[in-house]
Design a protein around this motif. Structure first.
Motif, PDB file in Angstrom:
ATOM      1  N   ALA A  70       0.830  -1.207   0.000  1.00  0.00           N
ATOM      2  CA  ALA A  70       0.000   0.000   0.000  1.00  0.00           C
ATOM      3  C   ALA A  70       0.865   1.257   0.000  1.00  0.00           C
ATOM      4  O   ALA A  70       0.572   2.226  -0.721  1.00  0.00           O
ATOM      5  N   ASP A  71       1.922   1.258   0.796  1.00  0.00           N
ATOM      6  CA  ASP A  71       2.809   2.425   0.840  1.00  0.00           C
ATOM      7  C   ASP A  71       3.467   2.650  -0.516  1.00  0.00           C
ATOM      8  O   ASP A  71       3.589   3.791  -0.984  1.00  0.00           O
ATOM      9  N   SER A  72       3.901   1.575  -1.155  1.00  0.00           N
ATOM     10  CA  SER A  72       4.538   1.689  -2.471  1.00  0.00           C
ATOM     11  C   SER A  72       3.552   2.245  -3.495  1.00  0.00           C
ATOM     12  O   SER A  72       3.891   3.140  -4.284  1.00  0.00           O
ATOM     13  N   GLU A  73       2.328   1.729  -3.500  1.00  0.00           N
ATOM     14  CA  GLU A  73       1.349   2.184  -4.485  1.00  0.00           C
ATOM     15  C   GLU A  73       0.988   3.654  -4.274  1.00  0.00           C
ATOM     16  O   GLU A  73       0.797   4.392  -5.247  1.00  0.00           O
ATOM     17  N   ARG A  74       0.883   4.084  -3.030  1.00  0.00           N
ATOM     18  CA  ARG A  74       0.585   5.502  -2.772  1.00  0.00           C
ATOM     19  C   ARG A  74       1.687   6.397  -3.315  1.00  0.00           C
ATOM     20  O   ARG A  74       1.421   7.434  -3.939  1.00  0.00           O
ATOM     21  N   ARG A  75       2.927   5.990  -3.095  1.00  0.00           N
ATOM     22  CA  ARG A  75       4.046   6.786  -3.571  1.00  0.00           C
ATOM     23  C   ARG A  75       4.094   6.799  -5.099  1.00  0.00           C
ATOM     24  O   ARG A  75       4.278   7.854  -5.726  1.00  0.00           O
ATOM     25  N   LEU A  76       3.928   5.629  -5.709  1.00  0.00           N
ATOM     26  CA  LEU A  76       3.950   5.558  -7.168  1.00  0.00           C
ATOM     27  C   LEU A  76       2.812   6.365  -7.786  1.00  0.00           C
ATOM     28  O   LEU A  76       2.995   7.026  -8.813  1.00  0.00           O
ATOM     29  N   ASP A  77       1.643   6.318  -7.168  1.00  0.00           N
ATOM     30  CA  ASP A  77       0.495   7.057  -7.696  1.00  0.00           C
ATOM     31  C   ASP A  77       0.757   8.560  -7.635  1.00  0.00           C
ATOM     32  O   ASP A  77       0.446   9.299  -8.581  1.00  0.00           O
ATOM     33  N   ALA A  78       1.341   9.028  -6.538  1.00  0.00           N
ATOM     34  CA  ALA A  78       1.622  10.458  -6.408  1.00  0.00           C
ATOM     35  C   ALA A  78       2.604  10.926  -7.479  1.00  0.00           C
ATOM     36  O   ALA A  78       2.410  11.973  -8.116  1.00  0.00           O
ATOM     37  N   ILE A  79       3.657  10.140  -7.695  1.00  0.00           N
ATOM     38  CA  ILE A  79       4.663  10.510  -8.705  1.00  0.00           C
ATOM     39  C   ILE A  79       4.063  10.469 -10.101  1.00  0.00           C
ATOM     40  O   ILE A  79       4.217  11.407 -10.903  1.00  0.00           O
ATOM     41  N   ALA A  80       3.365   9.384 -10.418  1.00  0.00           N
ATOM     42  CA  ALA A  80       2.807   9.222 -11.762  1.00  0.00           C
ATOM     43  C   ALA A  80       1.712  10.243 -12.040  1.00  0.00           C
ATOM     44  O   ALA A  80       1.571  10.716 -13.174  1.00  0.00           O
ATOM     45  N   THR A  81       0.930  10.604 -11.021  1.00  0.00           N
ATOM     46  CA  THR A  81      -0.103  11.620 -11.210  1.00  0.00           C
ATOM     47  C   THR A  81       0.524  12.967 -11.528  1.00  0.00           C
ATOM     48  O   THR A  81       0.057  13.700 -12.409  1.00  0.00           O
ATOM     49  N   PHE A  82       1.585  13.300 -10.832  1.00  0.00           N
ATOM     50  CA  PHE A  82       2.299  14.552 -11.104  1.00  0.00           C
ATOM     51  C   PHE A  82       2.793  14.585 -12.553  1.00  0.00           C
ATOM     52  O   PHE A  82       2.634  15.579 -13.260  1.00  0.00           O
ATOM     53  N   ILE A  83       3.391  13.486 -13.000  1.00  0.00           N
ATOM     54  CA  ILE A  83       3.878  13.421 -14.380  1.00  0.00           C
ATOM     55  C   ILE A  83       2.705  13.526 -15.353  1.00  0.00           C
ATOM     56  O   ILE A  83       2.767  14.246 -16.352  1.00  0.00           O
ATOM     57  N   GLY A  84       1.619  12.807 -15.064  1.00  0.00           N
ATOM     58  CA  GLY A  84       0.462  12.827 -15.945  1.00  0.00           C
ATOM     59  C   GLY A  84      -0.149  14.202 -16.093  1.00  0.00           C
ATOM     60  O   GLY A  84      -0.555  14.607 -17.190  1.00  0.00           O
ATOM     61  N   GLN A  85      -0.217  14.956 -15.008  1.00  0.00           N
ATOM     62  CA  GLN A  85      -0.756  16.312 -15.090  1.00  0.00           C
ATOM     63  C   GLN A  85       0.096  17.177 -16.008  1.00  0.00           C
ATOM     64  O   GLN A  85      -0.422  18.002 -16.762  1.00  0.00           O
ATOM     65  N   GLY A  86       1.419  16.976 -15.962  1.00  0.00           N
ATOM     66  CA  GLY A  86       2.291  17.735 -16.849  1.00  0.00           C
ATOM     67  C   GLY A  86       2.092  17.372 -18.300  1.00  0.00           C
ATOM     68  O   GLY A  86       2.056  18.245 -19.176  1.00  0.00           O
TER      69      GLY A  86
END
Length: 265
Positions: free
Chosen positions: A241-257
């Motif tokens: 769960a901790d890994s997925e939360r971190r990956l989601d935050a990073i990937a969401t930031f990239i996706g918004q860009g």
């Protein structure tokens, strides 16, 4: 995260359309690569049919690319190109189920879907986003967010066969990298040409080029490293769960860009 936080708002997707796509994603995990192909074909056709953007719809644009890659992997399995087919097939199934589950979750309650997938799903009809951007958005979600957890789930069924790059599993993983590279190089060139300059040769946002490179080159080696790290922690529910939360935050930031990248329309 509300709709505004997922990026530039487009025409809101019809809930009935999303439910139809979720139904085509299936209510159980796929059991074979041909079944994955069949579901992707149905999702692609329905997304293009139901969207005001037609084949340029965001979900259709990503699914078209994903279908091409999955068909190629299926051909490689059938021709015996992999050293550890049970591992590779299981990974393909776990990987696909992540996309299908995101569609189901979003249709049931968008707030429960991963943020990175919401960037694509919530903006799928936006007329200001090019199909190539949509495809990159989906690749970003699928690799930078989904791939590491899919590897961990695969190892629960087909345990790792070694730590080194000489293992059969790592060899096959690298072969799939070649398939991704072939398709992603074309996308990167297309997106890069769009971002390289406007009608008068004026440069577009430099950060957009950086983000596009990050999406298509950053990905699969780091996903393997992250999955290995979680596995060595015991792949406990908390570690996952901790890994997925971190990956989601990073990937969401990239996706918004990527979503906001200015394009020379």
């Amino acid at each position: 995260m509300d709709a505004a936080e997922t990026g530039r708002p487009g025409a809101p997707p019809d809930a009935r359309d999303l439910r139809r796509l979720a139904g085509l994603a299936g209510d159980t995990p796929p059991t074979s690569i041909p079944e994955v192909v069949e579901r992707l074909e149905a999702i692609l056709d329905e997304a293009a049919r139901s969207s005001p953007r037609g084949p340029d719809d965001g979900i259709a644009s990503f699914t078209r690319l994903y279908l091409t890659i999955t068909r190629r992997i299926g051909e490689m399995v059938a021709s015996g190109e992999f050293r550890s087919s049970p591992f590779l097939v299981r990974l393909d199934l776990e990987f696909a189920e992540r996309f299908f589950r995101a569609l189901r979750d979003h249709a049931d309650d968008a707030r429960t879907a991963p943020g990175v997938w919401r960037v694509l799903f919530d903006n799928r009809s936006d007329p200001h986003v090019a199909p190539v951007n949509f495809a990159v958005l989906g690749v970003n979600a699928h690799i930078n967010y989904d791939l590491a957890p899919a590897l961990v789930a695969t190892w629960r069924t087909v345990p790792p066969d070694g730590d080194g790059a000489d293992s059969a599993q790592h060899h096959d993983y690298d072969l799939v990298n070649d398939v991704f590279a072939l398709e992603m190089d074309g996308l990167r060139e297309e997106l890069g040409s769009l971002l390289s300059g406007g009608p008068d040769g004026a440069p577009w946002d430099v950060s957009a080029n950086w983000l596009s490179d990050l999406v298509v080159t950053f990905t699969r080696d780091l996903a393997w490293i992250e999955a290995t790290r979680v596995w060595r922690q015991g792949a406990t529910p908390q570690a996952c769960a901790d890994s997925e939360r971190r990956l989601d935050a990073i990937a969401t930031f990239i996706g918004q860009g990527v979503l906001r990248a200015p394009l020379p329309f």
